[in-house]
Design an enzyme around this catalytic site. Structure first.
Site, PDB file in Angstrom:
ATOM      1  N   ASP A   1     -16.438 -16.176  45.713  1.00  0.00           N
ATOM      2  CA  ASP A   1     -17.578 -15.324  45.416  1.00  0.00           C
ATOM      3  C   ASP A   1     -17.082 -14.142  44.588  1.00  0.00           C
ATOM      4  O   ASP A   1     -15.874 -13.959  44.387  1.00  0.00           O
ATOM      5  CB  ASP A   1     -18.259 -14.859  46.724  1.00  0.00           C
ATOM      6  CG  ASP A   1     -19.700 -14.440  46.496  1.00  0.00           C
ATOM      7  OD1 ASP A   1     -20.498 -14.505  47.440  1.00  0.00           O
ATOM      8  OD2 ASP A   1     -20.042 -14.068  45.351  1.00  0.00           O
TER       9      ASP A   1
ATOM     10  N   GLU B   1     -28.788  -9.052  49.228  1.00  0.00           N
ATOM     11  CA  GLU B   1     -27.520  -8.999  49.950  1.00  0.00           C
ATOM     12  C   GLU B   1     -27.493  -7.878  50.986  1.00  0.00           C
ATOM     13  O   GLU B   1     -28.507  -7.613  51.640  1.00  0.00           O
ATOM     14  CB  GLU B   1     -26.358  -8.905  48.943  1.00  0.00           C
ATOM     15  CG  GLU B   1     -26.346 -10.069  47.951  1.00  0.00           C
ATOM     16  CD  GLU B   1     -25.053 -10.198  47.184  1.00  0.00           C
ATOM     17  OE1 GLU B   1     -25.097 -10.408  45.961  1.00  0.00           O
ATOM     18  OE2 GLU B   1     -23.980 -10.109  47.807  1.00  0.00           O
TER      19      GLU B   1
HETATM   20  C1  GLC Z   1     -22.946 -12.384  44.736  1.00  0.00           C
HETATM   21  C2  GLC Z   1     -23.425 -13.347  45.776  1.00  0.00           C
HETATM   22  C3  GLC Z   1     -23.408 -14.773  45.343  1.00  0.00           C
HETATM   23  C4  GLC Z   1     -23.602 -14.870  43.840  1.00  0.00           C
HETATM   24  C5  GLC Z   1     -22.426 -14.203  43.181  1.00  0.00           C
HETATM   25  C6  GLC Z   1     -22.582 -14.181  41.642  1.00  0.00           C
HETATM   26  O1  GLC Z   1     -22.242 -11.335  45.339  1.00  0.00           O
HETATM   27  O2  GLC Z   1     -22.816 -13.279  47.058  1.00  0.00           O
HETATM   28  O3  GLC Z   1     -24.447 -15.453  46.058  1.00  0.00           O
HETATM   29  O4  GLC Z   1     -23.690 -16.219  43.436  1.00  0.00           O
HETATM   30  O5  GLC Z   1     -22.208 -12.876  43.648  1.00  0.00           O
HETATM   31  O6  GLC Z   1     -23.647 -13.347  41.263  1.00  0.00           O
END
Ligand code: GLC
Length: 730
Positions: free
Chosen positions: A308, A504
């Site tokens: 991530d 988030e």
């Molecule tokens: C974010 C998320 C993830 C996402 C990634 C790219 O923090 O946790 O779901 O795909 O970063 O944006």
């Protein structure tokens, strides 16, 4: 012709294709017709991978494992300089202007830079199109996953995946960081709305999203690579803390959180993204057992694993990433690291780790095989540029109709006292609430920007606009956001309230989970008028509403419907009888959290709860009477829109015997909305023309047993407006 001759002819064709795609310059010479095997589109992918791998330097291989945020590239030539294999647009990271064409131009520009390297390996570009291509202004924004879970319709979710893939592919990106297969176990979690539901069976069923996104073959036009995320246990953290710790036994972790990923692997998902969260104190980004032994070996996942956003930085609990974290993450089984900013340091550290033996070359080669296999399967070596043939699909009427259908099916009717819903199209209605006329609020997070925002952020239909389009006279639907002006002259008041957008951890709610002051003030103004109050909740999750429920006459949960708010109005006006079922248990008190099906607690509304029309609230059941008894409605008619297209639709009407005795014959008097004409009808006898028609039973379905039902079907021109039907027994 000899095999060699066939090879030459095939090679010459491949060279011609490369010239056309701008991948080769100059006229082919005898030497250049010896096309390299990895460039032969006819060769098996595994052979192409091995041929290419054998030509790659260590820097080439490390670059393929590096993903950078598009805005971090400075200069853009770093893409070639560091052999970077992937870029992403983080939430809201868009070109200026934020138009589909500008996206495609941006993507193609990056791709040309990537192809300028000696081996010309195309880049793969990822975006979070988690409810449509939500970064792009004008794209179709579908309901967030919690609403799709309420539909209990995997085929609908597949269709949404397919539509989303086309809108993404038209702008260039070939990789979607979706679907989230998280199992949301605590509504305090700010990402609850990204989950299809609280039990593994729901996200498991909705892995059809993967099939929609990836199509029958990744090389097909209008398909993109899907991502199962976030592996593993992101929705099970203590107190629902985002990126927190999931304290479960291995048996519980496997029973609750692993099944959707098993389904995803069986569905052929191309990538898996690792969760920020920990399992019993160990960060998933460094978890070799779960990533390599369970996901890759036990489940047989053969795609590639991506971290991530700056996820490896969290392994040691301190800011930034270190050589040890790079080593730990890559050796745990992460194949590509979403750095996303300091790609130079990442490349240098990984190179040092390989040279020192900290990371074995076999691990580097395994990661590259996984990544390159997907790039070949996507057809990126043959078709590296944006497929602009899909640009017209972005925000198209067809996709918006699909989204409207999804909105309708996602509505969950939690309460309907006295049958206050559906609304009469002729009723005088007062509409209030912060989310009645707000595309941003009805779309939620991950819309245009990472966090989303209130206001007219992208084209669409607000819930208020949808209501006015279905009212017989739009001027009978008044609106004031705060409820000022409501009085007893209205037949009903509708409050569209709930949460403003978040994403988030910003959405975590560690304390109370009730309505905000603004909504409470609006509600008190409406209640003071004395007219029935319908509350439409636009939220990413259940809220603590028990204290107020008794003051509300009806309560549909709308979740986060996206740009097509008219789908909410379709249910409010009865054009579609609600069919949604709760994908999460609804708290009676915030003190109950975590609250899930089967945990022995007494919720306000159980997992799976959902009313329809003309069912009234169970506390006020309608007593069945005898046929012909004065005041007894012998039967009810309920319309369901089965399919909708531009200019027409197909529906079915269920006629139910409500007398408690045998009913000999029924007829439905039907007032059609303006512009709607029946074009065909079956399992019923149609009489009359224009807007007033009657449908009666046939020889084989006229007689209805007590509580029995018959169904007739029809096709019609126009759009499914509010159906006004009266059922009688001639
Ligand atoms: C974010 C998320 C993830 C996402 C990634 C790219 O923090 O946790 O779901 O795909 O970063 O944006």
């Amino acid at each position: 012709m000899s095999e060699r001759g066939r090879m030459r002819r095939r090679a010459a064709g491949a060279v011609a294709a490369l010239l056309t795609a701008g991948l080769l310059s100059g006229t082919p010479t005898a030497a250049s017709t010896e096309v390299l095997l990895y460039r032969d589109a006819e060769a098996p992918v595994a052979e192409r991978v091995e041929d290419l791998l054998g030509r790659m330097t260590l820097d080439d291989k490390i670059g393929q494992m590096t993903q950078a945020e598009r805005s971090a590239l400075d200069p853009q030539s770093d893409l070639a300089e560091y052999r970077i294999g992937s870029l992403l647009s983080g939430g809201g990271s868009t070109p200026t202007p934020n138009t589909p064409q500008a996206w495609a131009d941006m993507y193609d520009s990056f791709q040309r830079t990537a192809l300028s390297t000696p081996l010309g390996i195309p880049l793969i570009y990822g975006v979070d199109a988690v409810h449509g291509h939500n970064n792009v202004r004008g794209a179709t924004v579908f309901p967030h996953n919690i609403g799709l879970g309420a539909t209990r319709d995997p085929e609908l979710v597949r269709a949404i995946g397919a539509a989303t893939a086309k809108e993404v592919a038209g702008t260039g990106p070939d990789w979607n960081f979706a679907p989230c297969l998280c199992v949301a176990r605590n509504d305090r979690w700010g990402r609850t709305y990204e989950s299809f539901g609280e039990v593994p069976e729901l996200p498991g069923a909705m892995t059809t999203m993967i099939t929609g996104l990836q199509g029958d073959a990744l090389s097909d036009s209008g398909t993109v690579l899907a991502t199962a995320k976030h592996y593993l246990g992101d929705g099970g953290t203590t107190e629902g803390v985002d990126q927190g710790d999931t304290a479960l036994s291995e048996a519980e972790l496997r029973a609750i959180h692993l099944p959707p990923f098993q389904e995803a692997v069986e569905a052929g998902v191309g990538s898996v993204m690792i969760s920020y969260s920990s399992w019993n104190g160990t960060k998933l980004h460094g978890h070799r057992y779960l990533i390599t032994d369970v996901l890759k070996t036990e489940l047989g996942f053969d795609g590639f694993v991506v971290s991530d956003w700056a996820g490896i930085d969290q392994i040691d609990g301190r800011d930034g990433f270190t050589a040890e974290e790079v080593r730990t993450a890559v050796n745990a089984g992460i194949d590509m690291v979403m750095v996303p900013y300091d790609y130079r340091t990442f490349v240098a550290l990984l190179r040092e780790e390989v040279n020192s033996g900290g990371v074995p070359m076999e691990r580097i080669d395994d990661a590259n095989r996984r990544i390159l296999t997907k790039k070949f399967e996507l057809g990126l070596f043959e078709e590296p540029y944006a497929d602009r043939s899909h640009l017209s699909s972005i925000g198209s009427a067809e996709h918006r109709a699909l989204a409207r259908e999804a909105v309708r099916k996602s509505q969950v009717l939690l309460k309907n006292s006295g049958g206050v819903l559906p609304l009469d199209p002729s009723a005088k209605v007062f509409v209030a609430g912060k989310s009645a006329d707000d595309i941003g609020n009805q779309s939620g997070g991950w819309t245009i920007t990472w966090q989303g925002s209130s206001g007219a952020i992208t084209p669409g239909t607000t819930i208020l606009e949808g209501m006015r389009s279905l009212a017989r006279d739009p001027s009978t639907v008044d609106h004031d956001r705060d409820g000022h002006g409501v009085d007893s002259s209205y037949d009903v008041a509708v409050a569209v309230i709930g949460e403003t957008p978040y994403a988030e951890g910003h959405g975590d709610r560690p304390a109370a989970m009730g309505l905000d002051r603004e909504d409470l003030a609006t509600l008190s103004r409406l209640r003071a008028s004395g007219v029935p109050v319908v509350v439409v909740l636009v939220t990413g999750r259940p809220l603590d509403i028990s204290a107020h429920l008794g003051e509300w006459d009806a309560l549909p949960a709308a979740w986060l419907p996206g740009t097509e708010g008219d789908g909410v109005a379709d249910v409010l006006y009865g054009g579609y009888a609600p069919t949604g079922e709760l994908p999460v248990t609804w708290m009676r008190s915030v003190d109950q959290l975590p609250l899930n099906e089967g945990d022995g607690q007494d919720p306000l509304f159980a997992f799976g709860h959902g009313l329809t029309y003309p069912e009234t609230d169970p506390e006020e059941p309608g007593e069945p009477g005898e046929p012909g008894e004065p005041g007894v409605t012998p039967c009810t008619a309920e319309l369901r829109v089965a399919h909708e297209w531009n200019g027409g639709f197909q529906g079915e009407v269920s006629v139910r015997n409500s007398t408690g005795a045998v009913l000999d014959g029924w007829q439905v008097d039907w007032t059609l909305p303006a512009g709607t004409d029946i074009t065909s009808l079956w399992n019923g006898v149609l009489a009359g023309t224009g807007s007033a028609v009657t449908v009666s039973g046939t020889a084989w379905n006229s007689r209805l047993a007590p509580d029995g039902a018959a169904t007739f079907g029809f096709t019609a021109t126009g759009a499914p407006g509010a159906a006004r039907m009266a059922c009688s027994s001639p």
